[in-house]
Design a protein around this motif. Structure first.
Motif, PDB file in Angstrom:
ATOM      1  N   ASP A   1      -1.877   3.894   4.124  1.00  0.00           N
ATOM      2  CA  ASP A   1      -2.507   3.325   2.922  1.00  0.00           C
ATOM      3  C   ASP A   1      -2.717   4.704   1.891  1.00  0.00           C
ATOM      4  O   ASP A   1      -3.144   5.636   2.313  1.00  0.00           O
ATOM      5  CB  ASP A   1      -3.988   2.917   2.927  1.00  0.00           C
ATOM      6  CG  ASP A   1      -4.467   2.657   1.607  1.00  0.00           C
ATOM      7  OD1 ASP A   1      -3.712   2.206   0.593  1.00  0.00           O
ATOM      8  OD2 ASP A   1      -5.698   2.109   1.677  1.00  0.00           O
TER       9      ASP A   1
ATOM     10  N   ASN B   1       0.975  -1.383  -0.033  1.00  0.00           N
ATOM     11  CA  ASN B   1      -0.190   0.040   0.014  1.00  0.00           C
ATOM     12  C   ASN B   1       0.882   1.128   0.012  1.00  0.00           C
ATOM     13  O   ASN B   1       0.345   2.336   0.610  1.00  0.00           O
ATOM     14  CB  ASN B   1      -0.891   0.065   1.173  1.00  0.00           C
ATOM     15  CG  ASN B   1      -1.935  -1.214   1.269  1.00  0.00           C
ATOM     16  OD1 ASN B   1      -2.331  -1.592   0.118  1.00  0.00           O
ATOM     17  ND2 ASN B   1      -2.287  -1.828   2.355  1.00  0.00           N
ATOM     18  N   ARG B   2       2.253   1.237  -0.543  1.00  0.00           N
ATOM     19  CA  ARG B   2       2.861   2.335  -0.579  1.00  0.00           C
ATOM     20  C   ARG B   2       2.728   3.190  -1.875  1.00  0.00           C
ATOM     21  O   ARG B   2       2.652   4.567  -1.631  1.00  0.00           O
ATOM     22  CB  ARG B   2       4.132   1.982  -0.792  1.00  0.00           C
ATOM     23  CG  ARG B   2       5.152   3.051  -0.963  1.00  0.00           C
ATOM     24  CD  ARG B   2       6.861   2.746  -0.603  1.00  0.00           C
ATOM     25  NE  ARG B   2       7.490   3.986  -0.520  1.00  0.00           N
ATOM     26  CZ  ARG B   2       8.559   4.011   0.154  1.00  0.00           C
ATOM     27  NH1 ARG B   2       8.880   3.233   0.872  1.00  0.00           N
ATOM     28  NH2 ARG B   2       9.316   5.052   0.194  1.00  0.00           N
TER      29      ARG B   2
ATOM     30  N   PRO C   1       4.934   4.000   4.475  1.00  0.00           N
ATOM     31  CA  PRO C   1       3.954   3.317   5.210  1.00  0.00           C
ATOM     32  C   PRO C   1       4.070   3.405   6.832  1.00  0.00           C
ATOM     33  O   PRO C   1       3.158   3.036   7.265  1.00  0.00           O
ATOM     34  CB  PRO C   1       4.121   1.699   4.486  1.00  0.00           C
ATOM     35  CG  PRO C   1       5.423   1.897   4.161  1.00  0.00           C
ATOM     36  CD  PRO C   1       5.855   3.184   3.651  1.00  0.00           C
TER      37      PRO C   1
END
Length: 563
Positions: free
Chosen positions: A521, A317-318, A516
Motif C-alpha cells: 500500500d 494501491n500503487r 506492490p
C-alpha cells in the motif's frame, strides 16, 4: 539562378516592348507623351507578371527540395530512458491537477494546448519513429497534428470518487503504453468531482475527500514519456497553460538576468582564475565522488528480493498522495529548530526513513541504513531563454540511516544531523553530472546493456526521492483556481519505492509510487511520513523548551549576586 535568369529575360522583353510601343502609337498619330506613358505602364505590368512567375517557379522548386517533415534526433539521455524501461517500470511521468470552480471541458484544454504550448514545443507535436523496434529514435513533426487527439474526456460516471479508484485510475495511466503513432503525451479530463458525493460516502482521512472539500471539481491527469522531457522541464513548460504564465516567466527571466549581471561584474582575470579553480576542484571532487559511490555500491544491503514471481496488469494501491498537507514555512522552521544546517529536503528524508521503518519494520530489523537516489536537475530547475524540452537530469546516491520507532529525541536529532551531512557531501560532488554522462555513454556505446548497467550503477538503491518547486502563489486556468498539483516520480527498474515532495502555493504535497509486490500500500508510506513529521514537530517543541530553560538557568547563574 532560376530567378535571375527569368528576371533578365523579362527585362529584355520589357525593353523591346518599350522601344516598339512609341512607333506603334505614332502610326495612330497619338501624342508622344501619351505613347511613352502607355509603353511604360505596359512594360511595368509585363515585368511584374514575369517576376511573379519567377517567384512562383522558385517556390515550387523549394517545395520539391523541402523534406516532408522536420526530424530531430533523440538525445542520448532520452534514448537511455527508452532502453532502461520495463513493462512494470515504464519511463512515464504522471501527475494531476485539481481545478476548482466550474467544470473544465475537453475543448478548453485542447485550445489551451494548441495556442499556448504546442507552437513553442516541437516535441509535443512530434511522434517518435522506431518506438517498437529499438533502433536510433527520431522525432518527426506532424504538421497536421491537433491537440484534441491527445486530450481525452473521462465519463462522469467513471470519475474517481475515493483514493482506491484514483489509485487504480493512475495505475492505468502509468502502465498503459502511449500510442506510438502520436506524440508521446496525453491529458485526461475528469469532471464532476463535487457531484460524485452522491456515488460515495465521505470517508474520513481520504485524500480524494479532502480534495472535494477543498472545492476541486475537475481532475486533469497528464502523462508523458521521459524520452520527451524530464519532469522539471515539463512542469516549467506547462506553466503556459495558466493565466499567470507571462508574469511568472517574466519574474524568472529577471532573476536569471540579475544573476548573470552579477557574474559580468567580475574582471577578466578573476573570471579566468575562478574557472581554473573550478576545474581543479571539480576533478578532485569527481574522483572522491566516484570512489564514494563505489563504496556505497559495495556495501549496499537490499532487504527485499526483487525477483519477479507475479505481476498484475494494473495492481491496486500503487499510488498514494497527500495534497497540501504541510506548510513550507513551518517545515523550514522545524528543520532549523532541530539542526542549524538542516534543510527542508533533509527533514523529508528523515521522515521517509522513519516511515519506511514503520511500514516495513520486520524486513529492516537487521539493516542500519539503505541507499537512496536523488534526481537532480543540472540547470537548477529552470529553462534558459530559448531552451525547449529535453532531459537535463542526473542523480546523487546517499546513505540514509534507518531510524527506529522507539528512538528518543536525541537519537532523532542525531539522525537528522547524519542525513544532513550525507546530503551536503553528495551535493558537493559532481556525481549528478557523472551520472548524466554515464547514461549518455551507455546509450551511445552499449545500448543493449542499459538495464543491467542501470541496476548495477544504482548501488543497491532502495528508494528514489525527488523534489519539484511549483509556483509560490495560486495560479488559475481560465479564471478557475488550481487547488492542487500532485506529481509522481517514476522509479527506475529495480527500485521499489519512488517518493515525490513538491511545493505549490506555500504548501507541500507528498506522493508515493511503489512496487506492490514489495510494499502492498503506497498510501501507508505517505501517511507515515506525515505522522513522523508531526512527531518531529512535537519533539522540536520539547527541544526548544529545554533549550530555553537551560538558557534561563545559565543567565541566572551568570547574573551578579544582589547586594
Amino acid at each position: 539562378r532560376e530567378l535571375r535568369r527569368t528576371t533578365e529575360v523579362s527585362l529584355c522583353s520589357c525593353r523591346r516592348s518599350a522601344f516598339k510601343a512609341p512607333v506603334h502609337y505614332r502610326s495612330r498619330s497619338l501624342p508622344v507623351r501619351s505613347s511613352m506613358a502607355t509603353a511604360l505602364s505596359v512594360a511595368l505590368r509585363c515585368g511584374a507578371a514575369s517576376l511573379a512567375g519567377a517567384v512562383a517557379s522558385c517556390s515550387a522548386m523549394c517545395e520539391e527540395r523541402r523534406p516532408r517533415a522536420l526530424r530531430h534526433r533523440v538525445t542520448p539521455l532520452g534514448s537511455f530512458t527508452m532502453l532502461s524501461e520495463t513493462p512494470q517500470h515504464p519511463s512515464t511521468m504522471v501527475f494531476f491537477l485539481g481545478v476548482g470552480g466550474s467544470a473544465v471541458s475537453r475543448e478548453e484544454i485542447s485550445a489551451a494546448f494548441a495556442h499556448n504550448v504546442l507552437p513553442k514545443e516541437p516535441r509535443l507535436r512530434s511522434r517518435l519513429l522506431g518506438y517498437e523496434d529499438r533502433r536510433p529514435w527520431v522525432f518527426e513533426e506532424k504538421e497536421d497534428f491537433e491537440a484534441e487527439r491527445n486530450v481525452l474526456e473521462v465519463p462522469s460516471e467513471e470519475t474517481p470518487v475515493d483514493r482506491q479508484q484514483l489509485s487504480n485510475f493512475l495505475s492505468r495511466q502509468y502502465l498503459t503504453p502511449l500510442d506510438a503513432s502520436m506524440p508521446l503525451w496525453q491529458m485526461s479530463v475528469a469532471s464532476g468531482l463535487q457531484r460524485s458525493k452522491e456515488r460515495s460516502e465521505e470517508l474520513p482521512n481520504d485524500p480524494v475527500s479532502e480534495l472535494r472539500l477543498a472545492g476541486v471539481e475537475t481532475l486533469l491527469a497528464f502523462r508523458c514519456h521521459h524520452v520527451v522531457s524530464d519532469g522539471v522541464s515539463m512542469s516549467f513548460v506547462l506553466l503556459d497553460l495558466f493565466d499567470e504564465a507571462e508574469r511568472m516567466r517574466k519574474f524568472i527571466e529577471e532573476e536569471i538576468a540579475s544573476r548573470m549581471a552579477k557574474a559580468r561584474r567580475k574582471s577578466a582575470l578573476l573570471k579566468f582564475l575562478t574557472a581554473i579553480a573550478k576545474v581543479v576542484v571539480l576533478l578532485i571532487q569527481g574522483v572522491v565522488g566516484v570512489a564514494h559511490h563505489l563504496y556505497l555500491a559495495a556495501t549496499a544491503t537490499q532487504p527485499w528480493s526483487l525477483t519477479r514471481r507475479r505481476f498484475e496488469p494494473f495492481p491496486e494501491n500503487r499510488f498514494g498522495f497527500r495534497a497540501n498537507c504541510i506548510s513550507v514555512t513551518d517545515a523550514k522552521e522545524l528543520a532549523r529548530a532541530l539542526s542549524k544546517k538542516a534543510t527542508l529536503n533533509d527533514l523529508m528524508l528523515t521522515c521517509l526513513a522513519r516511515a519506511v521503518a514503520r511500514v516495513c519494520g520486520e524486513e529492516l530489523q537487521c539493516h542500519r541504513s539503505v541507499n537512496v537516489s536523488m534526481p537532480v536537475h543540472l540547470q537548477g530547475g529552470v529553462l534558459l531563454k530559448g531552451q525547449g524540452l529535453g532531459n537535463r537530469i542526473g542523480a546523487h546516491t546517499i546513505r540514509l540511516p534507518i531510524i527506529k520507532e522507539d528512538s528518543d529525541i536525541r537519537t532523532q536529532v542525531s539522525q537528522l544531523d547524519e542525513v544532513t551531512s550525507n546530503c551536503r557531501f553528495a551535493k558537493a560532488t559532481p556525481m549528478a553530472l557523472v551520472a548524466a554522462l554515464s547514461a549518455l555513454w551507455t546509450a551511445t556505446v552499449l545500448p543493449g546493456q542499459a538495464q543491467q548497467i542501470l541496476e548495477t550503477a544504482s548501488a543497491g538503491t532502495l528508494m528514489t526521492i525527488s523534489n519539484v518547486r511549483g509556483p509560490a502563489t495560486e495560479v488559475h486556468f481560465n479564471n478557475r483556481p488550481v487547488t492542487a498539483m500532485v506529481p509522481f516520480v517514476p522509479p527506475p527498474p529495480g527500485v521499489p519505492v519512488g517518493v515525490m515532495v513538491s511545493s505549490y502555493n506555500g504548501m507541500l504535497t507528498l506522493t508515493a509510487n511503489v512496487d506492490p509486490e514489495i510494499i502492498p500500500d503506497a498510501q501507508a508510506i505517505v501517511d507515515s511520513m506525515l505522522e513522523e513529521y508531526y512527531a518531529l514537530k512535537r519533539a522540536a517543541r520539547l527541544v526548544t523548551s529545554r533549550n530555553r530553560s537551560q538558557a534561563a538557568r545559565q543567565a541566572a547563574s551568570q547574573a551578579p549576586a544582589p547586594l
